[in-house]
Design a protein around this motif. Sequence first.
Motif, PDB file in Angstrom:
ATOM      1  N   ASP A  20     -46.409   0.846   9.794  1.00  0.00           N
ATOM      2  CA  ASP A  20     -45.586   1.655   9.857  1.00  0.00           C
ATOM      3  C   ASP A  20     -44.430   2.154   8.737  1.00  0.00           C
ATOM      4  OD1 ASP A  20     -44.250   0.394  11.593  1.00  0.00           O
ATOM      5  OD2 ASP A  20     -43.640   1.794  12.736  1.00  0.00           O
ATOM      6  N   ALA A  22     -42.068  -0.122   7.790  1.00  0.00           N
ATOM      7  CA  ALA A  22     -40.879  -0.979   8.169  1.00  0.00           C
ATOM      8  C   ALA A  22     -41.042  -2.662   7.764  1.00  0.00           C
ATOM      9  CB  ALA A  22     -40.234  -0.849   9.576  1.00  0.00           C
ATOM     10  N   LYS A  35     -36.684  -1.118   9.999  1.00  0.00           N
ATOM     11  CA  LYS A  35     -36.712   0.449   8.498  1.00  0.00           C
ATOM     12  C   LYS A  35     -35.715   0.502   7.547  1.00  0.00           C
ATOM     13  CE  LYS A  35     -36.809   4.469  10.045  1.00  0.00           C
ATOM     14  NZ  LYS A  35     -35.995   5.451   9.341  1.00  0.00           N
ATOM     15  N   ASP A  36     -36.334   0.869   6.458  1.00  0.00           N
ATOM     16  CA  ASP A  36     -35.516   1.269   5.377  1.00  0.00           C
ATOM     17  C   ASP A  36     -35.434  -0.345   4.295  1.00  0.00           C
ATOM     18  OD1 ASP A  36     -35.001   3.751   5.371  1.00  0.00           O
ATOM     19  OD2 ASP A  36     -33.844   3.112   7.194  1.00  0.00           O
ATOM     20  N   TYR A  56     -36.359  -4.766  17.106  1.00  0.00           N
ATOM     21  CA  TYR A  56     -36.214  -3.759  15.735  1.00  0.00           C
ATOM     22  C   TYR A  56     -34.817  -4.018  15.594  1.00  0.00           C
ATOM     23  CZ  TYR A  56     -40.644  -1.406  17.467  1.00  0.00           C
ATOM     24  OH  TYR A  56     -42.093  -1.340  17.872  1.00  0.00           O
ATOM     25  N   ARG A  58     -31.799  -2.771  13.225  1.00  0.00           N
ATOM     26  CA  ARG A  58     -31.130  -1.695  12.386  1.00  0.00           C
ATOM     27  C   ARG A  58     -30.083  -2.029  10.501  1.00  0.00           C
ATOM     28  NH1 ARG A  58     -29.197   2.883  13.828  1.00  0.00           N
ATOM     29  NH2 ARG A  58     -28.745   2.157  15.848  1.00  0.00           N
ATOM     30  N   ARG A  78     -33.363   8.461   3.891  1.00  0.00           N
ATOM     31  CA  ARG A  78     -32.508   7.281   6.053  1.00  0.00           C
ATOM     32  C   ARG A  78     -33.001   8.501   6.424  1.00  0.00           C
ATOM     33  NH1 ARG A  78     -28.792   2.602   5.749  1.00  0.00           N
ATOM     34  NH2 ARG A  78     -30.003   1.944   7.815  1.00  0.00           N
ATOM     35  N   THR A  84     -40.920   7.380   3.589  1.00  0.00           N
ATOM     36  CA  THR A  84     -40.959   5.961   4.450  1.00  0.00           C
ATOM     37  C   THR A  84     -40.126   4.442   3.624  1.00  0.00           C
ATOM     38  OG1 THR A  84     -42.114   6.179   5.788  1.00  0.00           O
ATOM     39  CG2 THR A  84     -42.008   3.906   6.136  1.00  0.00           C
ATOM     40  N   GLY A 153     -35.864  10.774  12.129  1.00  0.00           N
ATOM     41  CA  GLY A 153     -37.411  10.305  12.819  1.00  0.00           C
ATOM     42  C   GLY A 153     -37.011  10.784  14.661  1.00  0.00           C
TER      43      GLY A 153
END
Length: 462
Positions: A20, A22, A35-36, A56, A58, A78, A84, A153
């Motif tokens: 996805d 990430a 992510k990002d 997960y 950040r 973001r 994405t 999101g």
Amino acid sequence: MMDIKKNDEYTVLIEDIGSDGAGIGKIGTFPLFIKDTVIGDKVRTKVIKLKKNYGYGRLMEVLAPSPHRVPPRCEVARQCGGCTFQHLSYEKQLEYKQNKVKNCLERIGGLKGIAEKMEPIIGMENPYHYRNKAQFPVGRNKEGKIITGFYAGRTHSIIENDHCCIQAKENDAILKILKSYMEQYNIAPYDESSHTGLVRHFLTRVGYDTGQIMVCLVLNGSPSKLPKKEALIQELTQIKGMTSIVANENKEKTNKILGIRTTTLWGKDYIEDKIGDVKYQIGPLSFYQVNPIQTRVLYGKALEFAALTGTETVWDLYCGIGTISLFLAKKARQVYGVEIIPEAIDDARRNAQINGIQNVEFFVGKAEEVLPAKYEESGGAMHADVIVVDPPRKGCEESLLKTIVDMQPKKVVYVSCDPATLARDLKYLTGCGYEVRRVQPVDMFGFSFHVETVVGLQRKDI
Ligand code: SAH
């Protein structure tokens, strides 16, 4: 294993990207999806969720950027739930997508050596402003001003954005008019928690070939509740290409954007677009590919892989409004299209008619039910030389694949928007006498992790 706790911070190197989009970095051997981030980034991350075998994180800070990291063109990239990959170079996005298809075909599809049959992904020359359809939720900011944008999101908080860099440029002017109309006449945006307010979404569509524009106001109530419609129409019709202004009624407590009833406020109740020399009428509810430039590429490849000579009977399964069916009809003897949504089939039949195409017939129903039934009913007369499938993300039912194999078409062209289910279905077909001849990934959705693929299969015994 290290004792990893929620809210702890770590420094990790991003080594891979998940399905996805990430980035994946490891704490010891424990993978974190962040992510990002971009492969090659060294980042500081905070653990936000832990599962048994992964977690997960950040992104807190990029300590050393990857050479593939680029500044996002969008200021709210973001926060916005849309793109994405705003921070990843387009070239690397394409590489990621090519690999994603290859890995799925190898690992899930069991197709060894597939890389040699894969053509390089076809990207866009300019991957911005490609979308022909936008759906903007309408709300208020903290100061009470009317805002539009996109959802963050996984939530329904609206991230304000009037200049989305993947949407049609025409939207900027349209949004300005719609918002100032709401401010001027004190029209309340819809509030989900109290189920009050009138305006839920603005939907726009722009015909790439024709320049025709549709604006649709999605309302929690009747369009008669809109004050001074003439003033709005007067403003909107100043925009070049304005063809259709409609209101859609959706009074349900639902995540679905559109309701069933649409009223035309001004102009036509559809816009037209053309692909090649086939004209299509598109209403607010019709499914139509969102990237018109790459759709031409995609359908061109489907046509090429079908290699029609004019004598063939072709089935187009999951045909939507008949886009691929009509595109193929000019090169085939007969085309049959199957689609589950009755309104889409109405569109398909009308589209056949306005183009004077007579060698197509459309059926409403599930592909996995209609195909075997028609084949049997006709005593095999409705056979197939070529079968095209373009299923939604979940792919084809196994019963459909079985019917395809029973019908023994010489060729199968599989258009897919999900490489994992594509790979699963190819495993079935290649286990039942078919061979993958060509694989062509196409980038229809720049800055997202999605990738479209066309696969040409042929029966092994010919
Ligand atoms: N080929 C079309 C649409 C592809 S999208 C185009 O390129 O424009 C996939 C379509 O499959 C949608 O229109 C959806 O309504 C339809 N669909 C979903 N499940 C189906 C099923 N079981 N049988 C037939 N159609 C189905």
